[in-house]
Design an enzyme around this catalytic site. Structure first.
Site, mmCIF file in Angstrom:
data_model
loop_
_atom_site.group_PDB
_atom_site.id
_atom_site.type_symbol
_atom_site.label_atom_id
_atom_site.label_comp_id
_atom_site.label_asym_id
_atom_site.label_seq_id
_atom_site.Cartn_x
_atom_site.Cartn_y
_atom_site.Cartn_z
ATOM 1 N N CYS A 90 -8.651 5.026 -2.830
ATOM 2 C CA CYS A 90 -7.992 5.363 -4.079
ATOM 3 C C CYS A 90 -8.206 6.992 -4.310
ATOM 4 O O CYS A 90 -7.337 7.814 -4.839
ATOM 5 C CB CYS A 90 -8.367 4.444 -5.512
ATOM 6 S SG CYS A 90 -8.177 2.792 -4.980
ATOM 7 N N ALA A 130 -8.387 10.480 -11.028
ATOM 8 C CA ALA A 130 -8.784 11.960 -11.088
ATOM 9 C C ALA A 130 -10.056 12.320 -11.969
ATOM 10 O O ALA A 130 -10.864 12.942 -11.768
ATOM 11 C CB ALA A 130 -7.558 12.885 -11.369
ATOM 12 N N ASN A 145 0.974 -1.289 0.077
ATOM 13 C CA ASN A 145 0.041 -0.084 0.172
ATOM 14 C C ASN A 145 1.105 1.204 -0.178
ATOM 15 O O ASN A 145 2.005 1.220 0.421
ATOM 16 C CB ASN A 145 -1.027 -0.115 0.998
ATOM 17 C CG ASN A 145 -0.497 -0.256 2.380
ATOM 18 O OD1 ASN A 145 0.823 -0.440 2.625
ATOM 19 N ND2 ASN A 145 -1.038 0.432 3.500
HETATM 20 C C1 UGA Z 1 -11.678 3.238 -8.421
HETATM 21 C C2 UGA Z 1 -11.646 3.375 -9.897
HETATM 22 O O1 UGA Z 1 -12.969 3.138 -10.334
HETATM 23 C C3 UGA Z 1 -10.741 2.052 -10.199
HETATM 24 O O2 UGA Z 1 -10.740 2.111 -12.015
HETATM 25 C C4 UGA Z 1 -9.468 2.011 -9.733
HETATM 26 O O3 UGA Z 1 -8.665 1.018 -10.147
HETATM 27 C C5 UGA Z 1 -9.535 2.111 -8.264
HETATM 28 O O4 UGA Z 1 -10.001 3.196 -7.968
HETATM 29 C C6 UGA Z 1 -8.106 2.086 -7.691
HETATM 30 O O5 UGA Z 1 -7.415 3.017 -7.952
HETATM 31 O O6 UGA Z 1 -7.638 1.138 -7.151
HETATM 32 P P1 UGA Z 1 -12.884 1.757 -6.326
HETATM 33 O O7 UGA Z 1 -12.564 2.906 -5.658
HETATM 34 O O8 UGA Z 1 -12.723 0.456 -5.897
HETATM 35 O O9 UGA Z 1 -12.254 1.797 -8.083
HETATM 36 O O10 UGA Z 1 -14.475 2.117 -6.568
HETATM 37 P P2 UGA Z 1 -15.268 2.885 -7.621
HETATM 38 O O11 UGA Z 1 -16.174 2.297 -8.083
HETATM 39 O O12 UGA Z 1 -14.407 3.877 -8.470
HETATM 40 O O13 UGA Z 1 -15.902 3.851 -6.736
HETATM 41 C C7 UGA Z 1 -15.435 4.955 -5.687
HETATM 42 C C8 UGA Z 1 -16.386 5.792 -5.280
HETATM 43 O O14 UGA Z 1 -17.032 6.573 -6.070
HETATM 44 C C9 UGA Z 1 -17.406 5.109 -3.999
HETATM 45 O O15 UGA Z 1 -17.635 5.645 -3.041
HETATM 46 C C10 UGA Z 1 -18.694 5.083 -5.196
HETATM 47 O O16 UGA Z 1 -19.803 4.881 -4.464
HETATM 48 C C11 UGA Z 1 -18.623 6.551 -5.708
HETATM 49 N N1 UGA Z 1 -19.299 6.628 -6.935
HETATM 50 C C12 UGA Z 1 -19.078 5.953 -8.004
HETATM 51 C C13 UGA Z 1 -20.404 7.644 -6.964
HETATM 52 O O17 UGA Z 1 -20.585 8.383 -6.046
HETATM 53 N N2 UGA Z 1 -20.777 7.983 -8.168
HETATM 54 C C14 UGA Z 1 -20.591 7.161 -9.243
HETATM 55 O O18 UGA Z 1 -21.160 7.501 -10.116
HETATM 56 C C15 UGA Z 1 -19.720 6.362 -9.257
#
Ligand code: UGA
Length: 432
Positions: free
Chosen positions: A258, A207, A73
Site C-alpha cells: 500500500c 501518505a 487490486n
Molecule cells: C497500511 C495502513 O496502515 C492501513 O491503515 C491501510 O489500510 C493499509 O496500508 C492499506 O492501504 O491497505 P499495512 O500496509 O497492512 O497497512 O501495514 P502497516 O502496519 O501500515 O505497515 C506498513 C509498513 O510500515 C510495514 O513494513 C511496517 O513494518 C512498517 N512500519 C510501520 C514501520 O517501519 N514503522 C512503524 O512505526 C510502523
C-alpha cells in the site's frame, strides 16, 4: 467481507473470484486459508456456509446482488502513461464491465480498492456505456485495516468512511451502507463525505502514516552518526500527545502493497494537476524509504566484505510481523542486492515458504534487467532454512528484517559468538 457476514447474520455475503483455485482454498480447511491473518479463520469458520459464501460464479452473483464491493487490486502501472507511478486500473475497469454486463436491476457499486481521486467518474462511465435502463450508484468506502491486525481493526475501526453523491439517490445509497456498518460500529465513527474526499482521504492517510516512518528513519541515520539512540528518540518524541507514539518505530524501511503504491499515486495526481512542489514533497517520503533500505543493504555488504566468512543470515521475509505477505518487503530488495554482490545468504521466515521467497527474488532480478538465466545463477547462493536455530549457523552477519516476536524472544546475542555482527533493522536493540 467475512467480518460483515459475521456481524450481520441477516445479510447474505458472497465473495466471488475468477480464479476457481482461490475459491476452492477459501472453501477448504480453515487452517489452510490463502491469507494468514490472526483471527480470520475463526471468523470464516463461524460465518461460512451460514451467510458467507465463496463462489466462482461471477455472472449469477452479480445478477443477484443489491450491493457490489469492488475489491480488485490496483497495482502501480508498469507501462504506458504514468508507468511506475499511476495506478493500473485495468482490473477495476474489467470488473465494472462485468458488473454492467451481468446486471439486470439497479445496484449500489462500492469502491473498496484504493483508487486515484475521481475514479468513480470513470467507473460510472463504464457502467453506463455497457448497460441499458439500469441505475448504478457509486460509493467510495476505502479500507483502513492493516495486515496482521485486520480482524481487530475491523471489529473496532477508528472510523468507517463512506463517500457518495450529494443527490437524493446518492444519499440513499450512503444510508444503506451506513446501516450495514452500524450493526457493530458506533454511529459517531461512521463518517460520510462526498466521493472525492473519501477517495483522497485514503491516499492521504497512507501518505501521512508513511511520512512518519520516513521521518523517524531519516533521524535514525543521524542517530548513528551522533550516538543518539533511535528508540530513545522515538519514545521522547512520541510522548508529546500532539505527536503521539504510533508509527514512530524506526525500521529497515516500510514495505507492503500500500504505502509506496499509494504515495506514488498521490505524486502522480499532484503532477497531473500541475502541483509539482506538492508532488516532490510527498515523493521524498518514498525516496527516504529507498535510502533507508539501501543504507541497510550497504551496511550488511560492508560488514560481510571485511570478513573471510561471507555467510549472511536474514531473519524475516514478510513486510511486517503477523502476515504471510511479502509484497514490497524490504527483505526482497536487501537480499537481492546481497546476492548481486555474490554473498551467501540464508533466510528464515516463520510464515513465508521457500517458493515465495525465490519467486520474489526472480521478479526483483527481472526488474533490475537480469536475464532469467542470470537470476537463477544469483539464486544459487541463497538457501532458505526452516528454523531460527538453523538460519544463524555458520554466519558472519545476522540481519533482522521483520519484527516477528519470536525473533525478539530468541535472545540472539546469547546464541552467537562475539565475532558475529548483528544488523538489526527492526528492534534496534544493539546497533553495530
Ligand atoms: C497500511 C495502513 O496502515 C492501513 O491503515 C491501510 O489500510 C493499509 O496500508 C492499506 O492501504 O491497505 P499495512 O500496509 O497492512 O497497512 O501495514 P502497516 O502496519 O501500515 O505497515 C506498513 C509498513 O510500515 C510495514 O513494513 C511496517 O513494518 C512498517 N512500519 C510501520 C514501520 O517501519 N514503522 C512503524 O512505526 C510502523
Amino acid at each position: 467481507m467475512a467480518v460483515i457476514a459475521l456481524k450481520c447474520p441477516h445479510i447474505n455475503v458472497t465473495v466471488v473470484d475468477g480464479n476457481p483455485e482461490k475459491i476452492k482454498a477459501w472453501n477448504g480447511p480453515l487452517d489452510e486459508l490463502p491469507v494468514y491473518e490472526p483471527g480470520l479463520a475463526e471468523v470464516v469458520g463461524e460465518a461460512r456456509g451460514r451467510n458467507l459464501i465463496f463462489s466462482d460464479d461471477i455472472a449469477r452473483n452479480i445478477e443477484k446482488a443489491e450491493m457490489i464491493f469492488m475489491a480488485v487490486n490496483t497495482p502501480t502501472k508498469t507501462e504506458g502513461e504514468g508507468a511506475g507511478m499511476a495506478a493500473d486500473l485495468r482490473y477495476i475497469e474489467a470488473c465494472a464491465r462485468d458488473i454492467a454486463k451481468y446486471s439486470k436491476s439497479d445496484k449500489i457499486v462500492i469502491e473498496k480498492s484504493t483508487l486515484p481521486v475521481r475514479t468513480a467518474e470513470k467507473i460510472k462511465e463504464i457502467l453506463e456505456e455497457n448497460s441499458t435502463n439500469i441505475h448504478f450508484e457509486i460509493l467510495s468506502n476505502p479500507e483502513f485495516l492493516a495486515e496482521g491486525t485486520a480482524i481487530q481493526d475491523l471489529f473496532k475501526s477508528d472510523r468507517v468512511l463512506i463517500g457518495g453523491d450529494e443527490t437524493g439517490s446518492g444519499q440513499n445509497a450512503v444510508q444503506a451502507l451506513v446501516d450495514i456498518y452500524a450493526n457493530w460500529i458506533p454511529k459517531e465513527k461512521i463518517l460520510t463525505t462526498n466521493v472525492w474526499s473519501s477517495e483522497l482521504a485514503k491516499l492521504a492517510s497512507n501518505a501521512m502514516l508513511a511520512q512518519r516512518i520516513s521521518s523517524i528513519n531519516s533521524l535514525s541515520a543521524l542517530c548513528e552518526k551522533t550516538g543518539a539512540n533511535i528508540n530513545e528518540l522515538s519514545k521522547a518524541i512520541g510522548m508529546d500527545h500532539r505527536i503521539g507514539s504510533h508509527f514512530l518505530k524506526a525500521s529497515v524501511g516500510f514495505g507492503g502493497s500500500c504505502f509506496q503504491k499509494d504515495i506514488l499515486n498521490l505524486v502522480y495526481l499532484c503532477r497531473h494537476y500541475g502541483l509539482d512542489e506538492v508532488a516532490e514533497y510527498w515523493h521524498q517520503v518514498v525516496k527516504i524509504n529507498d535510502y533507508q533500505k539501501d543504507r541497510f543493504a550497504q551496511k550488511i555488504i560492508d560488514t560481510a566484505k571485511k570478513n573471510s566468512n561471507k555467510n549472511i543470515s536474514v531473519l524475516g521475509w514478510a513486510f511486517k510481523a503477523n502476515t504471510n505477505d511479502s509484497r514490497e518487503s524490504p527483505a526482497i530488495y536487501i537480499v537481492g542486492k546481497l546476492l548481486e554482490e555474490n554473498l551467501n545468504v540464508q533466510v528464515y521466515d516463520p510464515k513465508i515458504l521457500a517458493d515465495q521467497i525465490k519467486f520474489d527474488l526472480i521478479n526483483y532480478f527481472k526488474s533490475r534487467g537480469h536475464s532469467y538465466k542470470k537470476a537463477e545463477l544469483l539464486l544459487s547462493n541463497l538457501s532458505v532454512k526452516n528454523s531460527l536455530d538453523l538460519v544463524i549457523q555458520n554466519s558472519a552477519v545476522i540481519a533482522v528484517l521483520t519484527e516477528w516476536k519470536i525473533f525478539k524472544d530468541f535472545n540472539i546475542f546469547s546464541k552467537i559468538e562475539d565475532t558475529v555482527k548483528v544488523i538489526d533493522g527492526r528492534f534496534f536493540l544493539n546497533e553495530i
